[in-house]
Enzyme design. Structure first.
Site, PDB file in Angstrom:
ATOM      1  N   ASP A 171     -51.103 -22.525  -6.028  1.00 23.07           N
ATOM      2  CA  ASP A 171     -50.489 -21.435  -5.890  1.00 23.07           C
ATOM      3  C   ASP A 171     -49.067 -21.497  -6.794  1.00 23.07           C
ATOM      4  OD1 ASP A 171     -50.524 -18.629  -5.410  1.00 23.07           O
ATOM      5  OD2 ASP A 171     -49.704 -18.980  -3.309  1.00 23.07           O
ATOM      6  N   HIS A 257     -56.810 -14.331 -10.426  1.00 17.53           N
ATOM      7  CA  HIS A 257     -57.448 -14.613  -9.162  1.00 17.53           C
ATOM      8  C   HIS A 257     -58.038 -13.326  -8.660  1.00 17.53           C
ATOM      9  CE1 HIS A 257     -56.750 -14.054  -4.844  1.00 17.53           C
ATOM     10  NE2 HIS A 257     -57.146 -15.286  -4.616  1.00 17.53           N
TER      11      HIS A 257
END
Length: 366
Positions: A171, A257
């Site tokens: 992330d 994502h």
């Protein structure tokens, strides 16, 4: 457009920091709702309870339902109102913490965040990612302020599975590249302004720390210990990535994502793992240099982040599946439009397949 930077009111990090939770929470409220999953709460419940009791604080424990969805947020708000609680303490991973932030905003009470894993940059942000009850991305809820307190006990983080920690690095890996894209495009950040020089520097520092300390930190976590490398990467995953992404902006990596959530087979992959592959897709879209792409590939491989579609759960790659992902990535309002050039589902479709081919070729080099 003005430049705007936002941050939590207080950030506390260190081994055994949980012992001071009550001291930091006491100025915020007197009757707390402690929200978290059974695993996350189980890891710290005794320590948390002792710290709150030391400050003579009343608290009620409520277990998180599993998805940061609108029905779950409404359920938590009802518990707050029924028990006349005046602060919420979110414990655990990203979805539980996002639910705590959203419920606190709705109930108009302060929120303290206590992550038990360093798996996303959710703890520090003024943002909750909303999913459907089935786990499909729904929307971003931009909150008017960041958490009142973020407390990270690195001794607890060190006991969590290493894969979760690595997902946090995935992330955080996107932070600099997305911030850079937004700055080049003069795209607005989450609080509705342009990035400050400070936010861009924090985003770049996040990337530099990952490259320097990420592999060593992963090895330490696999032994269940918190070294100085772990401390640095926890700060990168949690604070630097959080400040960097919301005060500089999101771009293609997180949009990709979100696109992948339409495929059920990717639900077994963690948020940061899909963002990691999304970062590779963004680098392809931007036609970054071979050296830049290989640096990211080398890092991902060293810590165990996915660089192929198969590694995020898509064992059978078909044009129909990837087109669905590309179309969802380019949905109206998605952050992919913060790239400093025109994008569409066709270019994203091509970039996903090209990124997968690059990843597969890199793995075959051994």
């Amino acid at each position: 457009m003005n430049k705007i930077m936002i941050s939590p009111s207080r950030y506390v990090q260190g081994a055994d920091a949980i012992a001071d939770l009550g001291k930091h929470v006491a100025p915020l409220g007197t009757k707390a709702l402690v929200l978290g999953g059974k695993r996350g709460l189980g890891a710290i419940e005794n320590l948390l309870s002792a710290s709150l009791k030391e400050q003579q604080m009343d608290y009620t424990i409520e277990y998180f339902g599993g998805e940061c969805s609108r029905p779950e947020i409404d359920r938590i708000v009802s518990v707050i109102k029924q028990n006349n609680l005046n602060i919420i303490i979110g414990v655990g991973g990203g979805k539980a913490l996002d639910t705590a932030k959203a419920a606190a905003y709705t109930a108009k009470i302060p929120v303290a965040i206590v992550p038990t894993i360093a798996t996303t940059d959710a703890p520090c942000s003024a943002l909750s990612v909303i999913y459907t009850p089935e786990g499909v991305f729904d929307s971003y809820l931009v909150l008017p302020k960041n958490p009142d307190l973020v407390l990270v006990d690195t001794a607890i983080i060190a006991q969590a599975p290493a894969r979760l920690f690595v997902s946090g690095m995935g992330d955080a890996l996107a932070t600099w590249f997305e911030a850079d894209a937004c700055a080049k495009a003069f795209a607005g950040n989450l609080p509705g302004g342009l990035s400050t020089a400070a936010a861009l520097c924090l985003a770049k520092l996040c990337y530099d720390i990952l490259m320097e300390y990420g592999f060593r930190a992963k090895l330490a976590l696999e032994q269940g210990v918190a070294t100085e490398a772990v401390e640095k990467v926890v700060e990168a995953n949690t604070l630097l990535s959080g400040l960097g992404f919301e005060s500089s902006g999101l771009a293609a990596a997180h949009a990709v994502h979100n696109g992948f959530t339409v495929l059920e087979e990717t639900h077994q992959a963690y948020h940061g793992e899909k963002v990691s592959f999304g970062t590779l897709v963004q680098l392809v879209l931007e036609n970054r240099t071979t050296a830049e792409i290989e640096k990211v590939l080398s890092f991902c491989k060293s810590v165990g982040l996915p660089i192929t579609l198969k590694q995020i759960g898509i064992s059978e790659v078909t044009p129909d599946k990837i087109r669905k992902v590309a179309e969802a990535t380019c949905a109206p309002g998605e952050t992919i439009y913060n790239q400093p050039f025109s994008v569409n589902a066709t270019s994203v479709y091509a970039a996903i397949l090209a990124a997968d081919a690059i990843g597969r070729a890199y793995l075959k080099q051994d």
